[in-house]
Design a protein around this motif. Structure first.
Motif, PDB file in Angstrom:
ATOM      1  N   TYR A  52     -18.241 -32.043  64.997  1.00 38.45           N
ATOM      2  CA  TYR A  52     -18.175 -30.599  65.177  1.00 38.45           C
ATOM      3  C   TYR A  52     -19.553 -29.976  64.968  1.00 38.45           C
ATOM      4  O   TYR A  52     -20.444 -30.588  64.382  1.00 38.45           O
ATOM      5  N   LEU A  53     -19.705 -28.734  65.424  1.00 39.98           N
ATOM      6  CA  LEU A  53     -20.873 -27.930  65.097  1.00 39.98           C
ATOM      7  C   LEU A  53     -20.421 -26.739  64.260  1.00 39.98           C
ATOM      8  O   LEU A  53     -19.456 -26.049  64.624  1.00 39.98           O
ATOM      9  N   VAL A  54     -21.130 -26.496  63.166  1.00 45.40           N
ATOM     10  CA  VAL A  54     -20.775 -25.398  62.260  1.00 45.40           C
ATOM     11  C   VAL A  54     -21.989 -24.494  62.003  1.00 45.40           C
ATOM     12  O   VAL A  54     -22.014 -23.753  61.021  1.00 45.40           O
ATOM     13  N   GLY A  55     -22.960 -24.566  62.917  1.00 47.68           N
ATOM     14  CA  GLY A  55     -24.192 -23.809  62.743  1.00 47.68           C
ATOM     15  C   GLY A  55     -24.274 -22.561  63.585  1.00 47.68           C
ATOM     16  O   GLY A  55     -23.279 -21.846  63.783  1.00 47.68           O
ATOM     17  N   PHE A  56     -25.439 -22.350  64.154  1.00 46.87           N
ATOM     18  CA  PHE A  56     -25.797 -21.052  64.709  1.00 46.87           C
ATOM     19  C   PHE A  56     -26.327 -21.172  66.140  1.00 46.87           C
ATOM     20  O   PHE A  56     -26.426 -22.265  66.690  1.00 46.87           O
ATOM     21  N   GLY A  57     -26.697 -20.014  66.692  1.00 43.57           N
ATOM     22  CA  GLY A  57     -27.198 -19.997  68.056  1.00 43.57           C
ATOM     23  C   GLY A  57     -28.546 -20.663  68.215  1.00 43.57           C
ATOM     24  O   GLY A  57     -28.862 -21.185  69.282  1.00 43.57           O
ATOM     25  N   LEU A  63     -21.100 -31.441  61.700  1.00 42.21           N
ATOM     26  CA  LEU A  63     -20.122 -31.888  60.717  1.00 42.21           C
ATOM     27  C   LEU A  63     -19.356 -33.067  61.310  1.00 42.21           C
ATOM     28  O   LEU A  63     -18.883 -33.000  62.448  1.00 42.21           O
ATOM     29  N   ILE A  64     -19.230 -34.143  60.527  1.00 40.54           N
ATOM     30  CA  ILE A  64     -18.493 -35.331  60.960  1.00 40.54           C
ATOM     31  C   ILE A  64     -17.347 -35.568  59.987  1.00 40.54           C
ATOM     32  O   ILE A  64     -17.563 -35.648  58.768  1.00 40.54           O
ATOM     33  N   ASP A  65     -16.147 -35.683  60.509  1.00 40.36           N
ATOM     34  CA  ASP A  65     -14.969 -36.008  59.704  1.00 40.36           C
ATOM     35  C   ASP A  65     -14.773 -37.515  59.761  1.00 40.36           C
ATOM     36  O   ASP A  65     -14.324 -38.055  60.767  1.00 40.36           O
ATOM     37  N   THR A  66     -15.111 -38.200  58.696  1.00 41.56           N
ATOM     38  CA  THR A  66     -15.071 -39.668  58.703  1.00 41.56           C
ATOM     39  C   THR A  66     -13.694 -40.226  58.371  1.00 41.56           C
ATOM     40  O   THR A  66     -13.484 -41.441  58.447  1.00 41.56           O
ATOM     41  N   GLY A  67     -12.770 -39.365  57.972  1.00 48.11           N
ATOM     42  CA  GLY A  67     -11.473 -39.842  57.518  1.00 48.11           C
ATOM     43  C   GLY A  67     -11.460 -40.130  56.027  1.00 48.11           C
ATOM     44  O   GLY A  67     -10.389 -40.303  55.428  1.00 48.11           O
ATOM     45  N   ASP A  68     -12.628 -40.202  55.422  1.00 45.74           N
ATOM     46  CA  ASP A  68     -12.733 -40.431  53.982  1.00 45.74           C
ATOM     47  C   ASP A  68     -13.804 -39.518  53.398  1.00 45.74           C
ATOM     48  O   ASP A  68     -14.578 -39.915  52.525  1.00 45.74           O
ATOM     49  N   GLY A  69     -13.867 -38.310  53.916  1.00 46.26           N
ATOM     50  CA  GLY A  69     -14.891 -37.351  53.510  1.00 46.26           C
ATOM     51  C   GLY A  69     -15.690 -36.882  54.699  1.00 46.26           C
ATOM     52  O   GLY A  69     -15.612 -37.442  55.797  1.00 46.26           O
ATOM     53  N   LEU A  70     -16.478 -35.842  54.487  1.00 47.87           N
ATOM     54  CA  LEU A  70     -17.242 -35.203  55.547  1.00 47.87           C
ATOM     55  C   LEU A  70     -18.730 -35.487  55.386  1.00 47.87           C
ATOM     56  O   LEU A  70     -19.230 -35.660  54.282  1.00 47.87           O
ATOM     57  N   GLY A 171     -15.970 -43.812  55.388  1.00 51.38           N
ATOM     58  CA  GLY A 171     -14.735 -43.860  56.156  1.00 51.38           C
ATOM     59  C   GLY A 171     -14.888 -44.707  57.399  1.00 51.38           C
ATOM     60  O   GLY A 171     -15.401 -45.833  57.344  1.00 51.38           O
ATOM     61  N   ARG A 172     -14.497 -44.140  58.544  1.00 47.08           N
ATOM     62  CA  ARG A 172     -14.565 -44.897  59.798  1.00 47.08           C
ATOM     63  C   ARG A 172     -15.854 -44.644  60.572  1.00 47.08           C
ATOM     64  O   ARG A 172     -15.968 -45.038  61.739  1.00 47.08           O
TER      65      ARG A 172
END
Length: 288
Positions: A52-57, A63-70, A171-172
């Motif tokens: 995902y992107l959680v930043g700005f223009g 952001l990466i969801d590893t399944g065992d934390g971010l 995680g994965r």
């Protein structure tokens, strides 16, 4: 009807940050005439699979969801921390689940928010060895082409160094550190694979490759040879990477309007654009 603009919204973000943290030194705004552009609000967005992107223009934060934390990549300016964490929450994630924060470079526009993010999430900050030195000091290195700007940012006391080609596993997900020196000698890009069902993509979060410099700096000077050589190595590395999706530390790199790129050859194009700019500057300095 509410009238909005990137400038108005960026100012609102900074004001909200100040209201929430008061005199917090780790989120005190860094004043720059590009802050409104860099912190132009954007909603969080899925890039592909667990990424995902959680930043700005103007500044990317991944952001990466590893399944065992971010895993978070980069921290933008200090005054952007509130908005970054708000975007994490909008995606349904909890900031305290961020286990690692990866740094591309020890410059205020990408590292300014790292100290506050590490404090507020408990995450471990990870950077190249040279990058870790810069993050701990909050100052530019003596060989940084932008040293003349003397841009300071909140230092990050605890940084885990990582070597070129080393893997970070959670995680994965396996994230590989890719040294891309030049813009700073501690610059690091990051690569990983993200999957949706049976379809997987190679993702690159590229550090800045722009040959920016402060007044008086000369890339053609003998003392600058390691910087130029670093750029050349980085161009070769970037051109060879498996790169289905490219995220650049500056979201508006080379006039881009999309927050990430899926066009074939995006990493090669980034490398070529950087090489062309460096060659142009070298010719100018040599009077050609």
């Amino acid at each position: 009807m509410r009238v909005t603009s990137p400038i108005i919204d960026a100012v609102a973000i900074a004001a909200a940050a100040l209201a929430q943290v008061g005199a917090d030194p780790l989120t005190r705004p860094i004043v720059t005439d590009r802050a409104a552009e860099w912190l132009a609000p954007r909603p969080p967005v899925r890039v592909f699979g667990n990424t995902y992107l959680v930043g700005f223009g103007g500044l990317s934060v991944a952001l990466i969801d590893t399944g065992d934390g971010l895993i978070l990549i980069d921290g933008a300016l200090p005054q952007g921390v509130v908005a970054i964490l708000a975007n994490v929450r909008k995606l349904g994630f909890a900031p305290h689940d961020i286990k690692y924060i990866l740094s591309t470079e020890p410059h205020f526009d990408h590292a300014g928010g790292l100290a506050a993010l590490a404090r507020d999430t408990g995450a471990t900050v990870v950077a190249s060895r040279r990058g870790a030195e810069g993050l701990r000091s909050g100052r530019l290195a003596a060989d940084d082409p932008q040293l003349g700007y003397d841009s300071r940012f909140p230092p990050v006391p605890h940084v885990r160094p990582i070597g070129d080609g080393e893997a970070l596993r959670l995680g994965r997900t396996v994230v590989i550190a890719r040294a891309t020196p030049g813009h700073t000698m501690g610059s690091m890009s990051w690569t990983w694979r993200s999957c949706e069902a049976r379809t997987c993509r190679s993702i690159v979060f590229a550090s800045s490759l722009n040959p920016v410099f402060a007044d008086g700096y000369r890339y053609s000077a003998p003392a600058s040879r390691p910087i130029v050589d670093g750029f050349r190595r980085s161009h070769a590395v970037m051109a060879r990477l498996s790169c289905d999706i490219l995220i650049t530390a500056h979201a508006d790199q080379d006039g881009a309007t999309d927050r990430f790129r899926t066009d074939p050859g995006a990493c090669r194009s980034l490398a070529k654009a950087s090489a062309d700019k460096l060659d142009k500057r070298l010719r100018e300095e040599r009077g050609r």
